[in-house]
Design an enzyme around this catalytic site. Structure first.
Site, PDB file in Angstrom:
ATOM      1  N   LYS A  37      78.698  32.895  33.046  1.00 32.43           N
ATOM      2  CA  LYS A  37      77.770  32.549  31.715  1.00 32.43           C
ATOM      3  C   LYS A  37      76.587  33.280  31.861  1.00 32.43           C
ATOM      4  CE  LYS A  37      74.828  29.142  32.435  1.00 32.43           C
ATOM      5  NZ  LYS A  37      73.385  29.448  31.911  1.00 32.43           N
ATOM      6  N   ASN A  38      76.037  33.862  33.103  1.00 33.29           N
ATOM      7  CA  ASN A  38      74.557  34.523  33.033  1.00 33.29           C
ATOM      8  C   ASN A  38      74.833  35.840  32.661  1.00 33.29           C
ATOM      9  OD1 ASN A  38      73.428  31.797  33.022  1.00 33.29           O
ATOM     10  ND2 ASN A  38      72.970  32.209  35.377  1.00 33.29           N
ATOM     11  N   CYS A  67      61.080  23.075  30.394  1.00 34.59           N
ATOM     12  CA  CYS A  67      62.490  22.747  30.431  1.00 34.59           C
ATOM     13  C   CYS A  67      62.497  21.560  31.298  1.00 34.59           C
ATOM     14  CB  CYS A  67      63.427  23.781  30.965  1.00 34.59           C
ATOM     15  SG  CYS A  67      63.755  23.741  32.588  1.00 34.59           S
ATOM     16  N   ARG A 120      58.806  26.693  32.488  1.00 31.11           N
ATOM     17  CA  ARG A 120      59.311  28.175  32.928  1.00 31.11           C
ATOM     18  C   ARG A 120      58.811  29.139  31.813  1.00 31.11           C
ATOM     19  NH1 ARG A 120      65.736  27.198  32.846  1.00 31.11           N
ATOM     20  NH2 ARG A 120      65.807  29.325  33.772  1.00 31.11           N
ATOM     21  N   ASP A 179      70.824  27.801  41.368  1.00 30.88           N
ATOM     22  CA  ASP A 179      71.963  27.117  40.652  1.00 30.88           C
ATOM     23  C   ASP A 179      72.922  26.428  41.361  1.00 30.88           C
ATOM     24  OD1 ASP A 179      70.501  27.845  38.368  1.00 30.88           O
ATOM     25  OD2 ASP A 179      72.009  29.797  37.855  1.00 30.88           O
ATOM     26  N   ARG A 232      77.520  23.299  28.751  1.00 31.84           N
ATOM     27  CA  ARG A 232      76.738  24.467  28.721  1.00 31.84           C
ATOM     28  C   ARG A 232      77.461  25.697  29.576  1.00 31.84           C
ATOM     29  NH1 ARG A 232      70.321  24.107  28.733  1.00 31.84           N
ATOM     30  NH2 ARG A 232      70.936  26.283  28.516  1.00 31.84           N
TER      31      ARG A 232
HETATM   32  C1  UD1 Z   1      68.244  32.941  35.457  1.00 29.53           C
HETATM   33  C2  UD1 Z   1      69.501  32.293  35.083  1.00 29.53           C
HETATM   34  C3  UD1 Z   1      69.278  30.888  35.628  1.00 29.53           C
HETATM   35  C4  UD1 Z   1      68.746  30.976  37.030  1.00 29.53           C
HETATM   36  C5  UD1 Z   1      67.594  31.877  37.350  1.00 29.53           C
HETATM   37  C6  UD1 Z   1      67.199  32.072  38.534  1.00 29.53           C
HETATM   38  C7  UD1 Z   1      70.498  33.357  32.969  1.00 29.53           C
HETATM   39  C8  UD1 Z   1      70.768  33.170  31.606  1.00 29.53           C
HETATM   40  N1  UD1 Z   1      69.768  32.034  33.706  1.00 29.53           N
HETATM   41  O1  UD1 Z   1      67.031  32.352  34.567  1.00 29.53           O
HETATM   42  O2  UD1 Z   1      70.551  30.348  35.523  1.00 29.53           O
HETATM   43  O3  UD1 Z   1      68.451  29.499  37.626  1.00 29.53           O
HETATM   44  O4  UD1 Z   1      67.801  33.047  36.975  1.00 29.53           O
HETATM   45  O5  UD1 Z   1      68.240  32.661  39.404  1.00 29.53           O
HETATM   46  O6  UD1 Z   1      70.568  34.261  33.855  1.00 29.53           O
HETATM   47  N2  UD1 Z   1      59.139  33.419  35.871  1.00 29.53           N
HETATM   48  C9  UD1 Z   1      57.911  33.613  35.692  1.00 29.53           C
HETATM   49  N3  UD1 Z   1      57.463  34.233  34.259  1.00 29.53           N
HETATM   50  C10 UD1 Z   1      58.504  34.781  33.601  1.00 29.53           C
HETATM   51  C11 UD1 Z   1      59.750  34.636  34.057  1.00 29.53           C
HETATM   52  C12 UD1 Z   1      60.007  34.118  35.084  1.00 29.53           C
HETATM   53  O7  UD1 Z   1      56.954  33.167  36.267  1.00 29.53           O
HETATM   54  O8  UD1 Z   1      58.135  35.387  32.701  1.00 29.53           O
HETATM   55  C13 UD1 Z   1      59.404  32.819  37.311  1.00 29.53           C
HETATM   56  C14 UD1 Z   1      60.347  31.626  36.774  1.00 29.53           C
HETATM   57  O9  UD1 Z   1      59.495  30.633  36.691  1.00 29.53           O
HETATM   58  C15 UD1 Z   1      61.098  31.291  38.343  1.00 29.53           C
HETATM   59  C16 UD1 Z   1      61.200  32.822  38.725  1.00 29.53           C
HETATM   60  O10 UD1 Z   1      60.291  33.434  38.012  1.00 29.53           O
HETATM   61  O11 UD1 Z   1      60.183  30.840  39.205  1.00 29.53           O
HETATM   62  C17 UD1 Z   1      62.724  33.101  38.528  1.00 29.53           C
HETATM   63  O12 UD1 Z   1      63.151  32.854  37.184  1.00 29.53           O
HETATM   64  P1  UD1 Z   1      64.091  33.936  36.253  1.00 29.53           P
HETATM   65  O13 UD1 Z   1      64.780  35.009  37.323  1.00 29.53           O
HETATM   66  O14 UD1 Z   1      63.321  34.480  35.255  1.00 29.53           O
HETATM   67  O15 UD1 Z   1      64.978  32.865  35.913  1.00 29.53           O
HETATM   68  P2  UD1 Z   1      65.685  33.093  34.423  1.00 29.53           P
HETATM   69  O16 UD1 Z   1      66.042  34.504  34.025  1.00 29.53           O
HETATM   70  O17 UD1 Z   1      64.990  32.188  33.350  1.00 29.53           O
END
Ligand code: UD1
Length: 420
Positions: free
Chosen positions: A22-23, A116, A121, A304, A396
């Site tokens: 998915k990701n 969320c 997030r 996850d 999802r």
């Molecule tokens: C992706 C995955 C999700 C998984 C997550 C962590 C997809 C579509 N989703 O989500 O399934 O649980 O990686 O492996 O690929 N953060 C910030 N600022 C930002 C972005 C992130 O502070 O702008 C923080 C988040 O709050 C979190 C950490 O960074 O604590 C990691 O999040 P991130 O790797 O960005 O997750 P996603 O890409 O949203």
């Protein structure tokens, strides 16, 4: 709204084919925006999130079709550069259109996602990366308004390793003028696949698979095909199902290396794991023992898989601590597991799980994707009947999970169309 009805206690035996990730798909689909042409994504899973992304891309003028796990995207007539709130609020990964729209068309308007189910997030890292690459960014009326005549290569150092922000920065940098360095880049396999896909589209990227990516921007890219990597989270979920229910479960179409953190913990818990090529077999000969896990960035134990691991530990021999260092509040499954008879206490970002002899079936409620998976796993081992309500969360990220589990011997049925 559908629900699952599970009669627990069946042993699982047999083999299950794991679908595309998915990701990875959710990053590869927006990457096609970067070039005009027709691309095919083979091994695309048929999931609600993939459909949500398809609907969003169609609103921009992309022709998207999914047939037998082949997704075809025609990006020749993009005429809208916007991701509206109604799509982004359904799925945060919609923000992936920001980088490619900005890189190819010089503008993008993307809704801010908001919170969320398990807490805030933020998307600050995505925004900072676009600013670094020379984009004007204006945050107003709930939207990110981004504009740049042409992006400029820059040095981007992420304070936190972020999958999404790395993907967005990469997709923006491939068409920027000059060289971009991304430091502390995410190295999740889905990001590595995205980078490799961008290279097949004509991008110049060095350091793929490491946390330092160096990108030499090019003037344009071309459409390309790709086969999506297997979903390591779907695979991990089936491995935990096998560990819970006993018997012998074989997964095919997997990359065992992507599951190393999960299979190592399963071995520590007493499961016997063998790998051969693209398959993994798990056998359980003794009771599962309690093992602590700490969810962290790849190659650590995936966040996850944290909820599913907690379900396994709920019936393991002893006490374990399941800590999440990525999402501090990702414990919505715990109150529902308690309804099934688990003994779990949450302290800060950790669940202290005291293994019980058995769980007992009850009605429980899905609250998010991985929480739903954890409840189904618990239902497979609980005595009596468990009903997992609101399984649209599960849809999802898992394709036909009930059919795959039934093929292994589980007693699980989807009951459709009622109000619960
Ligand atoms: C992706 C995955 C999700 C998984 C997550 C962590 C997809 C579509 N989703 O989500 O399934 O649980 O990686 O492996 O690929 N953060 C910030 N600022 C930002 C972005 C992130 O502070 O702008 C923080 C988040 O709050 C979190 C950490 O960074 O604590 C990691 O999040 P991130 O790797 O960005 O997750 P996603 O890409 O949203």
């Amino acid at each position: 709204m559908d629900k699952f009805v599970i009669n627990g206690g069946r042993t699982l035996n047999g083999s299950v084919a794991i679908g595309g990730a998915k990701n990875a798909t959710l990053a590869l689909m927006p990457a096609t925006i970067l070039a005009a042409g027709t691309s095919r994504l083979f091994n695309t899973p048929s999931l609600r999130d993939v459909n949500t992304m398809a609907v969003l891309l169609r609103t921009m003028g992309i022709v998207v079709e999914l047939k037998e796990h082949t997704l075809t995207l025609d990006t020749r007539r993009i005429d809208k550069f916007e991701a509206p709130y109604e799509h982004v609020k359904k799925m945060r990964a919609s923000i992936y259109v920001l980088g490619p729209l900005l890189a190819r068309f010089g503008r993008a308007k993307v809704s801010l996602p908001g919170g969320c189910a398990w807490g805030p997030r933020p998307v600050n890292l995505h925004i900072e990366a676009m600013r670094k690459l020379g984009s004007e960014i204006d945050l107003r009326e709930g939207y990110i308004h981004a504009a740049a005549a042409r992006l400029q290569g820059a040095r981007i150092h992420f304070d936190v390793s972020s999958v999404g922000a790395t993907g967005n920065a990469l997709m923006a940098a491939v068409l920027a003028r000059g060289t971009t360095l991304i430091e502390n880049a995410a190295i999740e396999p889905e990001i590595t696949q995205l980078a490799e896909y961008l290279v097949t589209m004509g991008a110049r990227i060095q350091g793929i698979g490491t946390n330092r990516l160096e990108i030499d921007g090019v003037d344009d890219l071309h459409a390309a095909d790709v086969t999506t990597i297997p979903d390591r989270i779907e695979a991990g979920t089936f491995l935990v199902a096998g560990a819970l229910c006993g018997g012998s479960t074989t997964l095919t179409h997997v990359i065992p290396e992507h599951l190393a953190a999960v299979t190592a913990k399963l071995e520590d818990a007493g499961a016997v794991i063998t790998t051969a090529g693209d398959s993994i077999t798990l056998k359980v000969q003794h009771a599962i023992s309690s093992v602590d896990v700490t969810a962290s960035i790849y190659p650590g134990f995936p966040t996850d898989m944290q909820a599913q691991w907690t379900a396994l530990m709920a019936v393991a021999d002893g006490t374990s601590v399941v800590t999440d260092t990525i999402y501090f509040d990702r414990f919505k499954h715990i109150p529902e597991l308690l309804r099934l008879g688990a003994d779990i206490e949450v302290k800060d970002n950790a669940a202290i799980v005291r293994g019980v002899r058995s769980l007992a079936g009850a009605k429980v409620m899905s609250t998010d994707l991985r929480a739903s998976a954890s409840l189904i796993l618990a239902g497979l081992i609980a005595h009596g009947t468990t009903e997992v309500l609101r399984v649209y969360h599960l849809d999802r990220g898992y394709e036909a999970i009930e059919k795959k589990l039934r093929a292994l011997g589980a007693d699980i049925e989807r009951v459709a169309g009622e109000e619960f």
